[in-house]
Design an enzyme around this catalytic site. Structure first.
Site, PDB file in Angstrom:
ATOM      1  CE  LYS A  73      -6.263   2.038  -0.091  1.00 53.62           C
ATOM      2  NZ  LYS A  73      -6.316   1.969   1.299  1.00 53.62           N
ATOM      3  CE  LYS A 109      -3.483   2.294   2.758  1.00 51.30           C
ATOM      4  NZ  LYS A 109      -4.441   2.313   3.713  1.00 51.30           N
TER       5      LYS A 109
END
Ligand code: PBG
Length: 326
Positions: A248, A195
């Site tokens: 992400k 992430k």
């Protein structure tokens, strides 16, 4: 062989041929629909920064869950909002918290739906950071203890998967251990394993009221420039016991999706985040782009890069489009 013997356009000459030769496809079962839950009654409130998305109170969930199921979507990702925030974010592990009650409610409405919960502290802490703060620094190991409590509370409520999104080191191992020790061996972990500290989360932070009150998340989320580190982050979470991995945001990181896909046998998820969604919505509102075309293209890119599953605020729209086109 090359031109004039080789003519690539031969294979593009009809709709039927193009369909036959389509290498990547979208299916409704590829998509996970995020839902924002809030306290109160009779609330289905628009989220300004994310046109088409809503805050739902629990008594309003029935309609949307039935719609999700009837469209053929198999999974939802829940984000709760805090009734009260404190220094530690302790309402995140309240057994009567909004996420915990939301899980139960959704399982009552539709036991077959796969319920995934975002597991983080940022919406519950006064400072808006994803961990425990000590002397203005996010304390990794103290954060793990809190995250474990949240994980247990979600498992107890009936979540199928918890999805830790905080980027603390060692959290997958810690959560797996505490779930197993408490008898929740069937509860899985979808790790937000890679992430990035991204500007694309902007609209979400309005929706979840989770913006950091000072500083930013760069001491725990990854810097966008790094791909070796991105792979290592995901591989470590695999070793720690994650059932699925995630990249992400999605669109600016498709090379990372591909790299991780080539280096793991685990299912790989990518998160088509709020900024990616709202940018398209904003351009559509101005009449600048064709929504269905641009969304389909984006999602195909994610599948082509190697994502098995996609978390997207467009899940319900895409399911409708796929049905219309079937
Ligand atoms: C919580 C969390 C965030 C998102 C998902 N879980 C925000 C953040 O890390 O700041 C972003 C989702 C989106 O932008 O759609 N940590």
């Amino acid at each position: 062989m090359s031109f004039p013997q080789r003519r690539m356009r031969r294979l593009r000459s009809s709709t039927a041929l193009r369909k036959l030769l389509q290498e990547t496809t979208l299916a409704t079962s590829d998509f996970i629909m995020p839902l924002f839950l809030v306290q109160g009654h009779d609330i289905k409130e628009k989220i300004n920064a994310m046109p088409g998305q809503y805050h739902y109170s629990l008594d309003k969930l029935e309609g949307v869950i039935h719609e999700i199921i009837s469209l053929g979507i198999k999974a939802v990702l829940l984000f709760g909002s805090a009734q009260e925030k404190d220094e530690l974010g302790s309402s995140a592990w309240d057994s009567q918290g909004i996420t915990q009650r939301g899980i139960k409610k959704i399982k009552e409405i539709a036991p077959e739906i796969v319920v995934i919960t975002d597991l983080c502290l940022c919406a519950y802490t006064e400072h808006g950071h994803c961990g425990v703060l000590k002397d203005h620094v996010i304390d990794n190991d103290a954060s793990l203890e809190s995250l474990c409590k949240v994980a247990i509370s979600h498992a107890q409520a009936g979540a199928d998967f918890v999805a830790p999104s905080d980027m603390m080191d060692g959290r997958v191992r810690a959560i797996r251990q505490v779930l197993d020790d408490s008898g929740y061996t069937a509860t899985g972990i979808i790790s937000y394993s890679t992430k990035f500290a991204s500007g694309f989360y902007g609209p979400f932070r309005e929706a979840a009221d989770s913006a950091p009150q000072f500083g930013d998340r760069q001491s725990y989320q990854m810097q966008p420039a790094n791909s070796r580190e991105a792979l290592l982050e995901s591989l470590l979470d695999e070793q720690e016991g994650a059932d699925m991995l995630m990249v992400k945001p999605a669109l600016a990181y498709l090379d990372i999706v591909k790299e991780i896909r080539e280096n793991t046998l685990l299912p790989l998820v990518c998160y088509n985040v709020s900024g990616e969604y709202s940018m398209i919505k904003a351009a559509v509102e101005r009449g600048w782009i064709d929504e269905k075309k641009v969304v389909t293209e984006s999602l195909l890119g994610m599948k082509r890069a190697g994502a098995d599953l996609i978390i997207t605020y467009y899940a319900m729209d895409v399911a409708r489009w796929l049905r219309e086109d079937a």
